[in-house]
Design a protein around this motif. Sequence first.
Motif, short mmCIF file in Angstrom:
data_model
loop_
_atom_site.label_atom_id
_atom_site.label_comp_id
_atom_site.label_asym_id
_atom_site.label_seq_id
_atom_site.Cartn_x
_atom_site.Cartn_y
_atom_site.Cartn_z
N SER A 159 0.84 -1.20 0.00
CA SER A 159 0.00 0.00 0.00
C SER A 159 0.86 1.24 0.00
N GLN A 160 1.95 1.19 0.79
CA GLN A 160 2.85 2.35 0.85
C GLN A 160 3.51 2.58 -0.49
N VAL A 161 3.90 1.54 -1.14
CA VAL A 161 4.54 1.67 -2.46
C VAL A 161 3.55 2.29 -3.45
N LYS A 162 2.32 1.81 -3.43
CA LYS A 162 1.31 2.33 -4.34
C LYS A 162 1.05 3.82 -4.09
N GLN A 163 0.98 4.19 -2.80
CA GLN A 163 0.73 5.60 -2.44
C GLN A 163 1.89 6.48 -2.87
N LEU A 164 3.12 6.01 -2.66
CA LEU A 164 4.30 6.80 -3.05
C LEU A 164 4.40 6.92 -4.55
N GLN A 165 4.02 5.89 -5.27
CA GLN A 165 4.04 5.96 -6.74
C GLN A 165 3.06 7.02 -7.23
N GLN A 166 1.90 7.07 -6.59
CA GLN A 166 0.90 8.07 -6.99
C GLN A 166 1.40 9.48 -6.69
N GLN A 167 2.01 9.66 -5.50
CA GLN A 167 2.53 10.98 -5.13
C GLN A 167 3.66 11.39 -6.07
N LEU A 168 4.50 10.42 -6.39
CA LEU A 168 5.64 10.73 -7.27
C LEU A 168 5.16 11.10 -8.66
N ALA A 169 4.11 10.45 -9.09
CA ALA A 169 3.57 10.74 -10.44
C ALA A 169 2.95 12.14 -10.48
N ALA A 170 2.45 12.61 -9.34
CA ALA A 170 1.80 13.93 -9.31
C ALA A 170 2.78 15.05 -9.00
N THR A 171 4.04 14.75 -8.75
CA THR A 171 5.05 15.75 -8.39
C THR A 171 5.96 16.02 -9.57
N ASP A 172 6.23 17.30 -9.78
CA ASP A 172 7.13 17.67 -10.87
C ASP A 172 8.55 17.35 -10.47
N THR A 173 9.32 16.91 -11.45
CA THR A 173 10.71 16.51 -11.17
C THR A 173 11.55 17.67 -10.65
N SER A 174 11.09 18.92 -10.90
CA SER A 174 11.87 20.08 -10.45
C SER A 174 11.54 20.49 -9.02
N ASP A 175 10.49 19.86 -8.46
CA ASP A 175 10.10 20.19 -7.08
C ASP A 175 11.17 19.69 -6.10
N ASP A 176 11.27 20.44 -4.98
CA ASP A 176 12.27 20.07 -3.97
C ASP A 176 11.98 18.71 -3.34
N GLY A 177 10.73 18.33 -3.21
CA GLY A 177 10.39 17.06 -2.55
C GLY A 177 10.42 15.84 -3.46
N TYR A 178 10.72 16.04 -4.75
CA TYR A 178 10.67 14.92 -5.70
C TYR A 178 11.70 13.83 -5.34
N ASN A 179 12.92 14.25 -5.08
CA ASN A 179 13.98 13.27 -4.77
C ASN A 179 13.70 12.52 -3.47
#
Length: 348
Positions: A120-140
């Motif tokens: 579930s955690q993996v699925k949630q993080l994948q969704q968050q990562l997909a909604a975050t721009d690669t230039s955002d500070d929290g992406y990495n």
Amino acid sequence: MRKNKKKLGIIAVIVVIFIGLIVAGVKLHHHPTTSAKKIYRTIKLQQQEPLTLMGKVAASKTQILQNPVGKVQQVEVQNGQTVTQGQELLTTYSDSAHQAVTSQQQEINKLQRNLNSANSQVKQLQQQLAATDTSDDGYNDLKQQLTQAQDTVSDTQAELTSSNQKLQQLNNKVNGTLKAPYNGVIDLSYTPTGTPQIKLQAADLQATSQVSEYNYAKLNPGTKIQITAVATKEKTTTEVAYLSKTAAADSTKNEAKYQFTAPVSGKYMDGQTIKIAVAQTGIRIPTSAIYHGKVFVTNQHKVSQVISVSGLRQDGYLTTDNNDLKGQTIITNPDAHLKQGSKVAADD
């Protein structure tokens, strides 16, 4: 005067004749007539007698079987019963294994919950990562959290697989089954505590015996032997399957013994006494029949052949591989007077 001379002459002649008779008698005493011929003894040569040994018939293998862990629930066979490989012999139940299964199942349930949570955690993080721009500070940071969560899933899945395998092993111990490892006959007994114990004797029989160190070289794996049951006279021909290189426990100081076995089939019984015959090659010749390395073959009271012989000398005999001598009659007390063509007075 003439009469006296005549008498003296007659006396002289008589004396000479008397002396001559004495000398002739002495010569006759020391030189017997040739009419007294030597008597030669003879023997007919045959192939060596087989090596004869005594032995027993026994099962080709016997094994005391180990019961599965737990208390015996049911014995499925009877004493003396013939069974086949894989046949069930008895069943057991282990209460301790059952408790271990319960504990292991609880561990598996826990691991399954952890795995579900990690997925579930993996699925949630994948969704968050997909909604975050690669230039955002929290992406990495999200990407690193996803990697850690995926690693957790992999580790938990591996642990769960191992736990399930252990559970299967424990389940097998709860209800154990003892099976026959080979075809054989059951020997069922009980320990002082009442626990059944099964000894399995193989259905296949074998001849077992011992050969002394003095005859060891006459046997090898693959050597053909003839077996005869002493009681029933049942006969069979087989081959040596096993010959020990280690002396048997009942060997004596002056004679080491070595066990050998050979498979048998037919109307034989376990424990039966048998006689084992090992055919021997070569011709045995008494060493007394050998004169300067030769033997003298006779035929029709005449030396027909003079043959050179060689081989192993042992116990007053020479063993030769010259099979042309088989059935030949030879002189056993030869001397220097014999040669090919000699006429002999023989005791045959």
